[in-house]
Design a protein around this motif. Structure first.
Motif, PDB file in Angstrom:
ATOM      1  N   LEU A   1      40.694 105.293  52.746  1.00 46.32           N
ATOM      2  CA  LEU A   1      41.952 104.761  51.709  1.00 46.32           C
ATOM      3  C   LEU A   1      42.014 103.229  51.949  1.00 46.32           C
ATOM      4  N   ALA A   2      41.715 102.728  50.697  1.00 38.88           N
ATOM      5  CA  ALA A   2      41.603 101.076  50.714  1.00 38.88           C
ATOM      6  C   ALA A   2      42.987 100.661  49.666  1.00 38.88           C
ATOM      7  N   ARG A   3      43.880 100.124  50.149  1.00 38.32           N
ATOM      8  CA  ARG A   3      44.853  99.491  49.103  1.00 38.32           C
ATOM      9  C   ARG A   3      44.431  98.185  48.712  1.00 38.32           C
ATOM     10  N   VAL A   4      44.403  97.688  47.448  1.00 39.06           N
ATOM     11  CA  VAL A   4      44.376  96.495  46.908  1.00 39.06           C
ATOM     12  C   VAL A   4      45.527  95.824  46.340  1.00 39.06           C
ATOM     13  N   CYS A   5      46.177  95.045  46.828  1.00 38.08           N
ATOM     14  CA  CYS A   5      47.486  94.371  46.643  1.00 38.08           C
ATOM     15  C   CYS A   5      47.115  93.392  45.247  1.00 38.08           C
ATOM     16  N   LEU A   6      47.690  93.800  44.156  1.00 36.45           N
ATOM     17  CA  LEU A   6      47.390  92.836  42.864  1.00 36.45           C
ATOM     18  C   LEU A   6      49.066  92.926  42.476  1.00 36.45           C
ATOM     19  N   SER A   7      49.005  91.432  41.470  1.00 37.30           N
ATOM     20  CA  SER A   7      50.283  91.257  40.942  1.00 37.30           C
ATOM     21  C   SER A   7      50.305  91.875  39.595  1.00 37.30           C
ATOM     22  N   LYS A   8      51.388  92.057  39.024  1.00 37.23           N
ATOM     23  CA  LYS A   8      51.472  92.674  37.698  1.00 37.23           C
ATOM     24  C   LYS A   8      50.873  91.978  36.552  1.00 37.23           C
ATOM     25  N   ARG A   9      50.556  90.573  36.945  1.00 29.89           N
ATOM     26  CA  ARG A   9      49.799  89.690  36.008  1.00 29.89           C
ATOM     27  C   ARG A   9      48.313  90.099  35.912  1.00 29.89           C
ATOM     28  N   VAL A  10      47.687  90.807  36.827  1.00 34.20           N
ATOM     29  CA  VAL A  10      46.394  91.008  36.958  1.00 34.20           C
ATOM     30  C   VAL A  10      46.098  91.681  35.792  1.00 34.20           C
ATOM     31  N   PRO A  11      44.875  91.607  34.848  1.00 39.88           N
ATOM     32  CA  PRO A  11      44.754  92.434  33.632  1.00 39.88           C
ATOM     33  C   PRO A  11      44.380  93.858  34.189  1.00 39.88           C
ATOM     34  N   ALA A  12      44.761  94.806  33.152  1.00 35.23           N
ATOM     35  CA  ALA A  12      44.669  96.088  33.490  1.00 35.23           C
ATOM     36  C   ALA A  12      43.184  96.493  33.808  1.00 35.23           C
ATOM     37  N   TYR A  13      42.245  95.910  32.948  1.00 36.53           N
ATOM     38  CA  TYR A  13      40.783  96.103  33.385  1.00 36.53           C
ATOM     39  C   TYR A  13      40.377  96.136  34.909  1.00 36.53           C
ATOM     40  N   ARG A  14      40.961  94.990  35.401  1.00 38.38           N
ATOM     41  CA  ARG A  14      40.537  94.662  36.771  1.00 38.38           C
ATOM     42  C   ARG A  14      41.266  96.055  37.850  1.00 38.38           C
ATOM     43  N   SER A  15      42.236  96.379  37.520  1.00 37.97           N
ATOM     44  CA  SER A  15      43.000  97.346  38.400  1.00 37.97           C
ATOM     45  C   SER A  15      42.263  98.685  38.143  1.00 37.97           C
ATOM     46  N   GLU A  16      41.875  98.707  36.820  1.00 41.63           N
ATOM     47  CA  GLU A  16      41.232 100.158  36.485  1.00 41.63           C
ATOM     48  C   GLU A  16      39.708 100.084  37.378  1.00 41.63           C
ATOM     49  N   ALA A  17      39.037  98.958  37.314  1.00 42.73           N
ATOM     50  CA  ALA A  17      37.828  98.934  37.939  1.00 42.73           C
ATOM     51  C   ALA A  17      37.769  99.201  39.537  1.00 42.73           C
ATOM     52  N   ILE A  18      38.989  98.610  39.970  1.00 43.04           N
ATOM     53  CA  ILE A  18      39.120  99.014  41.508  1.00 43.04           C
ATOM     54  C   ILE A  18      39.303 100.448  41.594  1.00 43.04           C
ATOM     55  N   ARG A  19      40.209 100.896  40.715  1.00 45.34           N
ATOM     56  CA  ARG A  19      40.368 102.486  40.921  1.00 45.34           C
ATOM     57  C   ARG A  19      39.208 103.417  40.757  1.00 45.34           C
ATOM     58  N   ALA A  20      38.373 102.875  39.748  1.00 44.11           N
ATOM     59  CA  ALA A  20      37.169 103.578  39.426  1.00 44.11           C
ATOM     60  C   ALA A  20      36.030 103.485  40.522  1.00 44.11           C
ATOM     61  N   LEU A  21      36.283 102.561  41.431  1.00 45.78           N
ATOM     62  CA  LEU A  21      35.386 102.363  42.333  1.00 45.78           C
ATOM     63  C   LEU A  21      35.878 103.210  43.576  1.00 45.78           C
ATOM     64  N   GLY A  22      37.170 103.564  43.721  1.00 46.13           N
ATOM     65  CA  GLY A  22      37.597 104.409  44.864  1.00 46.13           C
ATOM     66  C   GLY A  22      38.778 103.627  45.469  1.00 46.13           C
ATOM     67  N   GLY A  23      38.932 102.573  45.124  1.00 46.44           N
ATOM     68  CA  GLY A  23      40.239 101.685  45.832  1.00 46.44           C
ATOM     69  C   GLY A  23      41.523 102.113  45.252  1.00 46.44           C
ATOM     70  N   THR A  24      42.568 101.918  45.852  1.00 46.11           N
ATOM     71  CA  THR A  24      43.872 102.147  45.372  1.00 46.11           C
ATOM     72  C   THR A  24      44.634 100.949  45.048  1.00 46.11           C
ATOM     73  N   PRO A  25      44.862 100.643  43.587  1.00 41.44           N
ATOM     74  CA  PRO A  25      45.534  99.509  43.315  1.00 41.44           C
ATOM     75  C   PRO A  25      47.152  99.317  43.869  1.00 41.44           C
ATOM     76  N   GLU A  26      47.697  98.592  44.493  1.00 45.23           N
ATOM     77  CA  GLU A  26      49.037  98.488  45.000  1.00 45.23           C
ATOM     78  C   GLU A  26      49.631  97.130  44.183  1.00 45.23           C
ATOM     79  N   ILE A  27      50.004  97.665  43.035  1.00 40.91           N
ATOM     80  CA  ILE A  27      50.698  96.476  42.036  1.00 40.91           C
ATOM     81  C   ILE A  27      52.079  96.095  42.407  1.00 40.91           C
ATOM     82  N   TRP A  28      52.172  94.798  42.362  1.00 42.19           N
ATOM     83  CA  TRP A  28      53.501  94.305  43.094  1.00 42.19           C
ATOM     84  C   TRP A  28      53.554  93.017  42.640  1.00 42.19           C
TER      85      TRP A  28
END
Ligand code: PLP
Length: 330
Positions: free
Chosen positions: A96-123
């Motif tokens: 399990l890999a949490r990747v902390c991102l702000s709400k301002r990070v474009p959605a395609y970036r958090s999607e890419a992280i999720r698609a690879l197997g990471g878990t975006p933690e948007i905050w």
């Protein structure tokens, strides 16, 4: 932890090839002609999974954890190549890999992280708030931090590039490496100089954010205002409590070179035209340094690292077409 040594790089190279590629070293003949070098060769790290060398350090760090640590999960806060690399390796290993991102990070970036197997933690609203979330979660849940550069295992992982290139080139004597946090340069320089002490290591920084250079000059980590640049993978500080990369960079670099935005564009265009590869701005910095004559490589046998290919399509196309027009009318 102690400063990494060649022994640690060798250990990394016994571990990481399950997930990481040995990349080709290809000749750049036109660049050798133009610059008067004996030879120039490019190490194509953008062929790695997730499009950058960062998988080397991520794989070495995550594979070195104990079963108990892996069960707790890992955590990071990078939106760029490091975040992608950590997500990929964690996904492959079922960690399990949490990747902390702000709400301002474009959605395609958090999607890419999720698609690879990471878990975006948007905050939060900014990268600073996302980083604060990272520290909170680490304290609260005991997740293991995987940092982008200032860590002996990361440095040793990136150092495997140095081992590969000394095996691939019997006479490489000048290595050009883009410099940001310094994990890449520290690892390569330490490995190459341990095997070939006479080799010359040249760092390439960007004019818009030469943070490591200014920090070395000041004798302590400094912060610089962030400016927009084509080499966005070279942005970010060296860390206020830097312990590993600053001393290693100071010890091993023979020459520091700084390039501007137009040099990055020329490097990207060269990679496209002459090598047939996509180089993001950061990856094109050493090519730009040679093309502009900012580094003297006459009669040297040069290796440059093409570090990554993650660049927004529209930005990439506009650079290539701008340079195509300029070169046509020359
Ligand atoms: C991270 C990165 C660099 C710089 O590496 P550091 O270890 O931070 O100096 C260069 N190029 C690309 C493409 C990167 O992602």
């Amino acid at each position: 932890m102690k400063q990494p040594t060649l022994e640690d790089v060798r250990k990394a190279s016994e571990r990481i090839y399950q997930y990481v590629r040995q990349t080709p070293l290809v000749p750049a003949e036109r660049l050798a002609e133009l610059s008067g070098a004996k030879a120039v060769a490019c190490k194509l790290e953008m062929l790695q999974p997730t499009g950058s060398f960062k998988v080397r350090g991520a794989a070495n760090s995550i594979m070195a954890l104990s079963d108990e640590q892996r069960a707790r999960g890992i955590i990071t806060f990078s939106t760029g190549n490091h975040g992608l690399a950590v997500s990929y390796i964690a996904g492959k290993m079922g960690v399990l890999a949490r990747v902390c991102l702000s709400k301002r990070v474009p959605a395609y970036r958090s999607e890419a992280i999720r698609a690879l197997g990471g878990t975006p933690e948007i905050w939060g609203e900014s990268q600073d708030e996302a980083e604060a979330r990272y520290h909170d979660l680490m304290r609260r849940d005991g997740q293991i931090p995987i940092v982008p550069f200032d860590d002996p295992r990361v440095i040793a992982g990136q150092g495997t590039i140095g081992l590969e290139l000394t095996e691939q080139s019997a006479d490489a004597d000048t290595i050009l490496v883009p410099l940001s946090g310094g994990g890449l340069l520290a690892g390569i320089a330490m490995a190459v100089k341990s095997l070939r002490p006479e080799a010359r290591i040249v760092s390439i920084s960007i004019k818009r954010s030469p943070v490591m250079l200014r920090s070395l000059q000041a004798g302590c980590p400094v912060e610089l205002p962030e400016q927009d640049t084509l080499a966005d993978s070279l942005l970010g500080g060296v860390g206020q409590d830097n312990r590993y990369t600053m001393p290693l960079v100071e010890r091993f670099v023979d020459e520091h070179v700084v390039v501007g935005e137009n040099d990055l564009k020329e490097g990207m265009y060269y990679a496209f035209r002459e090598l047939g590869v996509v180089a993001e701005g950061a990856a094109a910095a050493p090519l730009g340094a040679i093309l502009s004559g900012k580094v003297d490589v006459r009669n040297r046998s040069v290796v440059t690292i093409v570090t990554g290919c993650n660049v927004e399509v529209s930005r990439y196309l506009s650079v290539i077409s701008e340079k195509e027009r300029e070169h046509e009318t020359r």
